[in-house]
Design a protein around this motif. Structure first.
Motif, PDB file in Angstrom:
ATOM      1  N   VAL A 207       0.736  -1.199  -0.171  1.00  0.00           N
ATOM      2  CA  VAL A 207       0.055   0.072  -0.098  1.00  0.00           C
ATOM      3  C   VAL A 207       0.919   1.300  -0.102  1.00  0.00           C
ATOM      4  CG1 VAL A 207      -2.002  -1.175   1.197  1.00  0.00           C
ATOM      5  CG2 VAL A 207      -0.147   0.010   2.610  1.00  0.00           C
ATOM      6  N   ARG A 208       0.322   2.448  -0.424  1.00  0.00           N
ATOM      7  CA  ARG A 208       1.077   3.485  -0.705  1.00  0.00           C
ATOM      8  C   ARG A 208       1.426   4.003   0.904  1.00  0.00           C
ATOM      9  NH1 ARG A 208       3.118   6.178  -3.983  1.00  0.00           N
ATOM     10  NH2 ARG A 208       2.399   5.131  -5.524  1.00  0.00           N
ATOM     11  N   SER A 209       2.665   4.451   1.101  1.00  0.00           N
ATOM     12  CA  SER A 209       3.013   4.702   2.576  1.00  0.00           C
ATOM     13  C   SER A 209       2.577   5.872   3.029  1.00  0.00           C
ATOM     14  CB  SER A 209       4.678   4.656   2.615  1.00  0.00           C
ATOM     15  OG  SER A 209       5.111   5.425   1.762  1.00  0.00           O
ATOM     16  N   ASP A 210       2.105   6.812   2.309  1.00  0.00           N
ATOM     17  CA  ASP A 210       1.881   8.272   2.860  1.00  0.00           C
ATOM     18  C   ASP A 210       0.410   8.336   2.948  1.00  0.00           C
ATOM     19  OD1 ASP A 210       1.170   8.159   0.117  1.00  0.00           O
ATOM     20  OD2 ASP A 210       2.225  10.108  -0.107  1.00  0.00           O
ATOM     21  N   ASP A 211      -0.533   7.057   2.702  1.00  0.00           N
ATOM     22  CA  ASP A 211      -1.906   7.161   2.940  1.00  0.00           C
ATOM     23  C   ASP A 211      -2.355   6.702   4.352  1.00  0.00           C
ATOM     24  OD1 ASP A 211      -2.043   8.257   0.467  1.00  0.00           O
ATOM     25  OD2 ASP A 211      -2.475   5.905  -0.507  1.00  0.00           O
ATOM     26  N   VAL A 212      -3.380   7.215   4.887  1.00  0.00           N
ATOM     27  CA  VAL A 212      -4.082   6.619   6.127  1.00  0.00           C
ATOM     28  C   VAL A 212      -5.009   5.770   5.656  1.00  0.00           C
ATOM     29  CG1 VAL A 212      -5.264   7.470   7.988  1.00  0.00           C
ATOM     30  CG2 VAL A 212      -3.694   9.033   7.127  1.00  0.00           C
ATOM     31  N   LEU A 213      -4.713   4.540   6.274  1.00  0.00           N
ATOM     32  CA  LEU A 213      -5.510   3.370   6.066  1.00  0.00           C
ATOM     33  C   LEU A 213      -6.660   3.254   6.698  1.00  0.00           C
ATOM     34  CD1 LEU A 213      -2.951   0.713   4.983  1.00  0.00           C
ATOM     35  CD2 LEU A 213      -4.391   1.709   3.486  1.00  0.00           C
ATOM     36  N   LEU A 214      -6.561   3.372   8.144  1.00  0.00           N
ATOM     37  CA  LEU A 214      -7.579   3.027   8.940  1.00  0.00           C
ATOM     38  C   LEU A 214      -7.682   3.975   9.790  1.00  0.00           C
ATOM     39  CD1 LEU A 214      -6.560  -0.768   9.825  1.00  0.00           C
ATOM     40  CD2 LEU A 214      -8.427  -0.126   8.229  1.00  0.00           C
ATOM     41  N   PRO A 215      -9.088   4.077  10.522  1.00  0.00           N
ATOM     42  CA  PRO A 215      -9.308   5.266  11.269  1.00  0.00           C
ATOM     43  C   PRO A 215      -8.555   5.144  12.841  1.00  0.00           C
ATOM     44  CG  PRO A 215     -11.337   4.152  10.704  1.00  0.00           C
ATOM     45  CD  PRO A 215     -10.143   3.441  10.118  1.00  0.00           C
TER      46      PRO A 215
END
Length: 215
Positions: A207-215
């Protein structure tokens, strides 16, 4: 599906689609974006196209070609089970696994860079999730996809940890490419072990490392 829903990728790029088994499962499971499939084998391509037609615009099949690092034509090794067919030659170790992994024939197929195919299909807007099942040719696909990787929010790669194909990249080499493009390892799914229990094949998710995946 949970990851795809979180990442909200507009297009799932299905590189090495075979008959469309993966794409069909994803769409039936509720993926709301568009699947774009890529396949090289002529007779398999026909089956893939027939499967995709039932889903209308939700499932697009790109012009038949092996996704690689150059545009041209190349010899493609077709194995008896079809699923293990590759741009690369199988190793002796792979051939010892059974008759179904032996080469049935070698055919000429067109090759295209993924960046060029994406452009020709008009996918100029939106994010990608990249799925690759290309039997040892992962490095070729990635070398022809720098712009596609920049727009990818995640990826699923099938990788071998032992040499099944001549000249295949190591997992570390593939991991370096993904990491250098801002993607980090998220999950691992083993699917193949040798007779001695050694892990030989697995699906890896990035997954892209600069994205927030989960709350």
């Amino acid at each position: 599906m949970e990851l795809l829903n979180i990442k909200q990728a507009r297009f799932l790029l299905d590189v090495g689609a075979n008959r469309g088994q993966f794409a069909s499962e994803i769409l039936k499971s509720g993926y709301t974006g568009t699947v774009v499939s890529f396949e090289a084998l002529p007779h398999v391509y026909q089956e893939l196209s027939a499967s995709a037609s039932a889903f209308g615009k939700r499932w697009v099949v790109a012009p038949r070609a092996a996704v690689s690092d150059v545009d041209g034509d190349v010899s493609f090794n077709v194995t008896k089970n079809f699923a293990s067919s590759s741009l690369l030659q199988p190793t002796d170790y792979m051939l010892e696994k059974g008759e179904q992994l032996t080469i049935l024939e070698t055919i000429q197929v067109p090759t295209r860079r993924l960046d060029d195919l994406v452009g020709a299909l008009g996918l100029s807007e939106g994010t990608f999730f990249l799925k690759m099942d290309v039997q040892g040719a992962e490095h070729m696909v990635l070398a022809g996809a720098p712009e596609t990787l920049k727009r990818s929010v995640g990826a699923l790669l099938e990788v071998h940890l032992v040499d099944y194909y001549e000249g295949q990249p190591s997992w570390k080499q593939l991991d370096d490419v993904m990491t250098s493009n801002g993607l980090r390892l998220w999950d691992v799914h083993p699917f193949l072990r040798g007779a001695n229990g050694r892990l030989e094949g697995m699906d890896v998710v990035y997954v892209r490392s600069d994205d927030v995946l989960l709350p």
